[in-house]
Design an enzyme around this catalytic site. Structure first.
Site, short mmCIF file in Angstrom:
data_model
loop_
_atom_site.label_atom_id
_atom_site.label_comp_id
_atom_site.label_asym_id
_atom_site.label_seq_id
_atom_site.Cartn_x
_atom_site.Cartn_y
_atom_site.Cartn_z
N SER A 152 25.51 34.47 -74.34
CA SER A 152 24.57 35.54 -74.01
C SER A 152 24.45 35.65 -72.49
O SER A 152 25.02 34.86 -71.74
CB SER A 152 23.19 35.25 -74.62
OG SER A 152 22.64 34.06 -74.07
N ILE A 205 24.38 36.38 -68.52
CA ILE A 205 25.39 36.54 -67.48
C ILE A 205 26.74 35.99 -67.94
O ILE A 205 27.79 36.59 -67.69
CB ILE A 205 24.93 35.84 -66.18
CG1 ILE A 205 23.68 36.52 -65.63
CG2 ILE A 205 26.05 35.86 -65.13
CD1 ILE A 205 23.02 35.77 -64.48
N ASP A 208 27.79 20.47 -76.68
CA ASP A 208 26.68 20.10 -75.80
C ASP A 208 27.19 20.02 -74.37
O ASP A 208 27.80 19.03 -73.97
CB ASP A 208 26.11 18.75 -76.24
CG ASP A 208 24.95 18.30 -75.38
OD1 ASP A 208 24.53 19.07 -74.49
OD2 ASP A 208 24.47 17.17 -75.58
N ASN A 224 28.92 28.51 -65.64
CA ASN A 224 27.72 29.34 -65.72
C ASN A 224 26.61 28.74 -66.58
O ASN A 224 25.46 29.18 -66.50
CB ASN A 224 28.12 30.72 -66.26
CG ASN A 224 26.92 31.60 -66.57
OD1 ASN A 224 26.28 32.15 -65.68
ND2 ASN A 224 26.60 31.71 -67.86
N TYR A 246 14.03 23.26 -62.40
CA TYR A 246 15.03 24.34 -62.38
C TYR A 246 15.40 24.72 -60.95
O TYR A 246 16.58 24.76 -60.58
CB TYR A 246 14.52 25.56 -63.13
CG TYR A 246 15.42 26.76 -63.02
CD1 TYR A 246 16.57 26.85 -63.80
CD2 TYR A 246 15.14 27.79 -62.13
CE1 TYR A 246 17.42 27.96 -63.69
CE2 TYR A 246 15.97 28.90 -62.01
CZ TYR A 246 17.11 28.97 -62.80
OH TYR A 246 17.95 30.06 -62.68
N LYS A 294 19.07 24.39 -58.86
CA LYS A 294 19.77 25.51 -58.25
C LYS A 294 19.97 25.30 -56.75
O LYS A 294 20.98 25.73 -56.18
CB LYS A 294 19.02 26.81 -58.54
CG LYS A 294 19.07 27.23 -60.00
CD LYS A 294 20.50 27.41 -60.51
CE LYS A 294 20.55 27.87 -61.96
NZ LYS A 294 21.92 28.12 -62.45
N THR A 336 17.76 38.13 -69.20
CA THR A 336 18.44 37.28 -70.17
C THR A 336 17.37 36.58 -71.02
O THR A 336 16.18 36.83 -70.87
CB THR A 336 19.31 36.22 -69.48
OG1 THR A 336 18.46 35.26 -68.82
CG2 THR A 336 20.25 36.85 -68.45
#
Length: 264
Positions: A20, A22, A66, A91, A156, A160, A191
């Site tokens: 799903s 990007i 996984d 990704n 998160y 990044k 998303t």
């Protein structure tokens, strides 16, 4: 490489997180450009993505595995069956909302392992083969979130920040190897990530978001052209530029207003 692939002479792209968002859009772009595909995700929807992509006339192997574990990535690598990867789209990623000390640490660890451990291990293995062959392209999906301390998204945003930095470093290490490394740094994108991260009651969860297909197009063009990094969308370009000159405490407070539960 299979006889069919040899006859077609098509390059091979490997896309993770392709069920799903990007990742799926990146896979669609690869198929449209004539890449055969190996796609992977940690959910069964990857099979529906594969069925759609096969209608483009390319070969598509799909794997549910996984991607947060070395063992899961090894399963993906085995599925390549020795085929050289021309373009790697690393990704796969997870997010998690709420204050760090209120999170279940198992869930926080899953974000860390998906975004970092599995991603880096995959790049390490595929990148070594690319370097040996003297050719290849790697796209890492970072984020403009990596420029900002992220209250209520702390793990998160931290992952990044790591990926953004790592991509620049790896690109420099490989600058004379024939292998290019690009980093796609989108902003909030339409998303399933915010629903999965339990962030639908936040200001950022409710705000308008960038189109995943457009974000993927920007990233795909960047990696095909061998660009080092690309921020998708002019608003995100402005935000990333401002983040470089804004004190961290101010950035953190701004993010708090966007990501704090109940801020919508």
């Amino acid at each position: 490489m299979s006889a069919a692939n040899e006859a077609a002479g098509r390059p091979l792209a490997l896309v993770t997180g392709a069920s799903s968002g990007i990742g799926r859009e990146l896979a669609r772009l690869c198929a449209a450009e004539g890449f055969d595909l190996v796609i992977a995700a940690d959910e069964p929807e990857i099979e529906a993505a594969a069925a759609e992509l096969r209608r483009s006339g390319v070969s598509v192997d799909a794997l549910e595995t996984d991607l947060s574990s070395v063992e899961g990535v090894d399963t993906l690598l085995a599925a390549l069956a020795g085929r050289p990867v021309d373009s790697l789209f690393a990704n796969a990623g997870r997010a998690l909302g709420h204050a760090f000390l209120d999170q279940d640490f198992t869930e926080a660890r899953h974000v860390l392992d998906t975004n970092l451990t599995g991603t880096l291990y995959l790049i390490h293995q595929v990148g070594r083969d690319m370097r040996r062959r003297g050719t290849g392209r790697i796209l890492i999906t970072g984020s403009i979130a990596g420029f900002v301390p992220g209250p209520f998204m702390a793990v998160y945003n931290g992952t990044k920040a790591f990926l953004n930095s790592f991509a620049f470093a790896l690109r420099n290490e490989l600058k004379d190897s024939g292998v290019t490394v690009s980093c796609l740094m989108p902003g909030a994108t339409d998303t399933e990530v915010f629903a999965r991260a339990d962030m639908l009651d936040t200001a950022i969860g409710q705000a308008p978001k960038d189109d995943a297909a457009e974000v993927a197009r920007v990233g795909f063009e960047a990696v095909m052209q061998g660009k080092g990094d690309v921020v998708s969308g002019w608003k995100n370009k402005l935000a990333s530029a401002l983040a470089n000159v804004t004190p961290a405490p101010i950035l953190a407070e701004q993010n708090r207003k966007l990501a704090e539960p109940g801020s919508a």
